[in-house]
Design a protein around this motif. Structure first.
Motif, mmCIF file in Angstrom:
data_model
loop_
_atom_site.group_PDB
_atom_site.id
_atom_site.type_symbol
_atom_site.label_atom_id
_atom_site.label_comp_id
_atom_site.label_asym_id
_atom_site.label_seq_id
_atom_site.Cartn_x
_atom_site.Cartn_y
_atom_site.Cartn_z
ATOM 1 N N PRO A 2 0.816 -1.218 0.000
ATOM 2 C CA PRO A 2 0.000 0.000 0.000
ATOM 3 C C PRO A 2 0.853 1.272 0.000
ATOM 4 O O PRO A 2 1.740 1.431 0.824
ATOM 5 N N GLU A 3 0.580 2.142 -0.978
ATOM 6 C CA GLU A 3 1.276 3.422 -1.059
ATOM 7 C C GLU A 3 0.210 4.529 -1.001
ATOM 8 O O GLU A 3 -0.944 4.257 -0.692
ATOM 9 N N LEU A 4 0.611 5.747 -1.331
ATOM 10 C CA LEU A 4 -0.305 6.884 -1.179
ATOM 11 C C LEU A 4 -1.704 6.646 -1.774
ATOM 12 O O LEU A 4 -2.700 6.848 -1.071
ATOM 13 N N PRO A 5 -1.827 6.186 -3.035
ATOM 14 C CA PRO A 5 -3.187 6.046 -3.588
ATOM 15 C C PRO A 5 -4.020 4.989 -2.856
ATOM 16 O O PRO A 5 -5.222 5.169 -2.664
ATOM 17 N N GLU A 6 -3.368 3.909 -2.442
ATOM 18 C CA GLU A 6 -4.095 2.829 -1.775
ATOM 19 C C GLU A 6 -4.542 3.256 -0.370
ATOM 20 O O GLU A 6 -5.647 2.940 0.079
ATOM 21 N N VAL A 7 -3.676 3.995 0.325
ATOM 22 C CA VAL A 7 -4.037 4.466 1.669
ATOM 23 C C VAL A 7 -5.086 5.574 1.561
ATOM 24 O O VAL A 7 -6.041 5.621 2.335
ATOM 25 N N GLU A 8 -4.945 6.436 0.550
ATOM 26 C CA GLU A 8 -5.901 7.530 0.362
ATOM 27 C C GLU A 8 -7.315 6.992 0.126
ATOM 28 O O GLU A 8 -8.269 7.443 0.756
ATOM 29 N N ILE A 9 -7.455 6.013 -0.781
ATOM 30 C CA ILE A 9 -8.813 5.516 -1.064
ATOM 31 C C ILE A 9 -9.365 4.777 0.152
ATOM 32 O O ILE A 9 -10.555 4.893 0.474
ATOM 33 N N ALA A 11 -8.649 5.393 3.311
ATOM 34 C CA ALA A 11 -9.009 6.400 4.318
ATOM 35 C C ALA A 11 -10.333 7.078 3.946
ATOM 36 O O ALA A 11 -11.204 7.274 4.787
ATOM 37 N N ARG A 12 -10.491 7.404 2.664
ATOM 38 C CA ARG A 12 -11.731 8.058 2.233
ATOM 39 C C ARG A 12 -12.951 7.181 2.489
ATOM 40 O O ARG A 12 -13.971 7.630 3.002
ATOM 41 N N VAL A 17 -17.895 6.127 6.297
ATOM 42 C CA VAL A 17 -18.853 5.257 7.008
ATOM 43 C C VAL A 17 -18.550 5.091 8.494
ATOM 44 O O VAL A 17 -19.326 4.480 9.210
ATOM 45 N N LEU A 18 -17.431 5.606 8.950
ATOM 46 C CA LEU A 18 -17.068 5.360 10.349
ATOM 47 C C LEU A 18 -17.365 6.526 11.282
ATOM 48 O O LEU A 18 -17.474 6.321 12.495
ATOM 49 N N ALA A 19 -17.474 7.726 10.744
ATOM 50 C CA ALA A 19 -17.651 8.893 11.617
ATOM 51 C C ALA A 19 -18.870 8.698 12.511
ATOM 52 O O ALA A 19 -19.959 8.363 12.027
ATOM 53 N N GLY A 20 -18.676 8.860 13.780
ATOM 54 C CA GLY A 20 -19.778 8.725 14.736
ATOM 55 C C GLY A 20 -19.873 7.352 15.386
ATOM 56 O O GLY A 20 -20.554 7.191 16.394
ATOM 57 N N SER A 21 -19.205 6.337 14.818
ATOM 58 C CA SER A 21 -19.269 4.990 15.406
ATOM 59 C C SER A 21 -18.485 4.949 16.714
ATOM 60 O O SER A 21 -17.370 5.463 16.796
ATOM 61 N N VAL A 52 -11.103 9.598 9.553
ATOM 62 C CA VAL A 52 -9.962 8.791 9.131
ATOM 63 C C VAL A 52 -9.233 9.575 8.046
ATOM 64 O O VAL A 52 -9.825 9.910 7.013
ATOM 65 N N GLN A 53 -7.975 9.906 8.294
ATOM 66 C CA GLN A 53 -7.190 10.669 7.321
ATOM 67 C C GLN A 53 -5.920 9.928 6.944
ATOM 68 O O GLN A 53 -5.535 8.968 7.597
ATOM 69 N N ARG A 54 -5.271 10.441 5.894
ATOM 70 C CA ARG A 54 -3.991 9.870 5.443
ATOM 71 C C ARG A 54 -2.883 10.887 5.637
ATOM 72 O O ARG A 54 -3.082 12.081 5.426
ATOM 73 N N ARG A 55 -1.710 10.398 6.050
ATOM 74 C CA ARG A 55 -0.493 11.213 6.051
ATOM 75 C C ARG A 55 0.590 10.356 5.418
ATOM 76 O O ARG A 55 0.920 9.292 5.975
#
Ligand code: ZN
Length: 282
Positions: A2-9, A11-12, A17-21, A52-55
């Motif tokens: 997993p690199e930037l594009p894989e982690v970015e998608i 995380a998105r 779907v996770l916010a608030g759980s 959920v964010q990516r860095r």
């Protein structure tokens, strides 16, 4: 890998779907996967996920109440959301966040090595977390403004672009695609880049990563598959025709990875030495 594009998608999709759980319980069945002990993993229990964010190639999961979890997949990890709980016999489980709604966010890792990790840190200390603090500027969505200066080192581009301290997010797969798109040799030194070459490389970096993320938005849905359908046209395509000029793509093999390139498009027709062979002959 997993690199930037894989982690970015990932995380998105997770963020949507996770916010608030709310976390019901948190477990770390993976030996050594949890790289922090204070605050403890159990401090997440009872708190809801706020995002959920990516860095670079890392995830930052933030929780209400001031805590975050930094997750590094290393080379074989996955962060996946399941509708039900993992069997305790699932040997790929490293960290489990069991949610009150019955779902489970799982850090898993394939293969025998245990290198993927997670850390619980106060949200206001995320930027000073060791790995995150050492990251160079993000490779996407904006090109680092001083691209030529950033790469001004007597090191081959293939290594330089993968150095997370120099620029964050690129690994062994996408570096081949980016260098091919920019028509630059993987062994050209960063310090030898001409102005227009640095410009091309900067543009190719943002375009290749951005196009890949746009592709993933079309084809990937939850649950995130074990193996992402990476739209690679050069990496691991040695022996196949170059998508630009039709000549044969070549490869240089290292101990645990392969570097692919087009001699016609990138190295003025020169074949790069096979590192396995030269090591055997030493
Ligand atoms: Zn070519």
């Amino acid at each position: 890998m997993p690199e930037l594009p894989e982690v970015e998608i990932s995380a998105r999709l997770l963020d949507r779907v996770l916010a608030g759980s709310v976390v019901e319980s948190a477990l770390a069945p993976g030996v050594n996967a949890l790289k922090s002990y204070d605050p403890p993993l159990s401090a997440l229990e009872g708190h809801s996920i706020s995002g959920v964010q990516r860095r670079g190639k890392l995830f930052v999961i933030s929780f209400e109440g001031g805590l975050s979890m930094v997750v590094h997949l290393m080379s074989a990890g996955r962060l996946q959301l399941f509708d039900s709980r993992a069997s305790l016999r699932d040997r790929s489980s490293r960290v489990l966040l069991r949610l009150q709604d019955g779902r489970e966010l799982r850090l898993r890792e394939f293969g025998t090595k245990q290198r993927a990790w997670a850390k619980v840190v106060p949200t206001d200390a995320v930027d000073s977390e060791e790995t995150i603090a050492s990251l160079g500027p993000e490779a996407w969505p904006e090109p680092p403004p001083d691209f030529a200066q950033l790469l001004d080192a007597p090191r081959p581009l293939h290594g330089l672009l993968r150095d997370q301290h120099v620029i964050a997010g690129i690994g062994r797969s996408w570096v081949d695609e980016i260098l091919h798109a920019a028509m630059l040799s993987p062994f050209k030194r960063g310090a030898d880049l001409e102005g227009d070459e640095a410009e091309r490389l900067s543009e190719a970096t943002v375009r290749v990563l951005g196009d890949t993320i746009a592709h993933y938005e079309q084809v990937i849905a939850l649950p995130i598959p074990d193996k992402l359908p990476m739209p690679l046209s050069v990496h691991r395509r040695n022996g196949e025709p170059c998508p630009r000029c039709g000549d044969q793509l070549e490869a240089v093999f290292y101990e645990d990875y392969v570097m692919c390139y087009c001699p016609t498009c990138q190295t003025e027709g020169r074949l790069l030495k096979d590192r396995r062979l030269s090591r055997l002959l030493k």
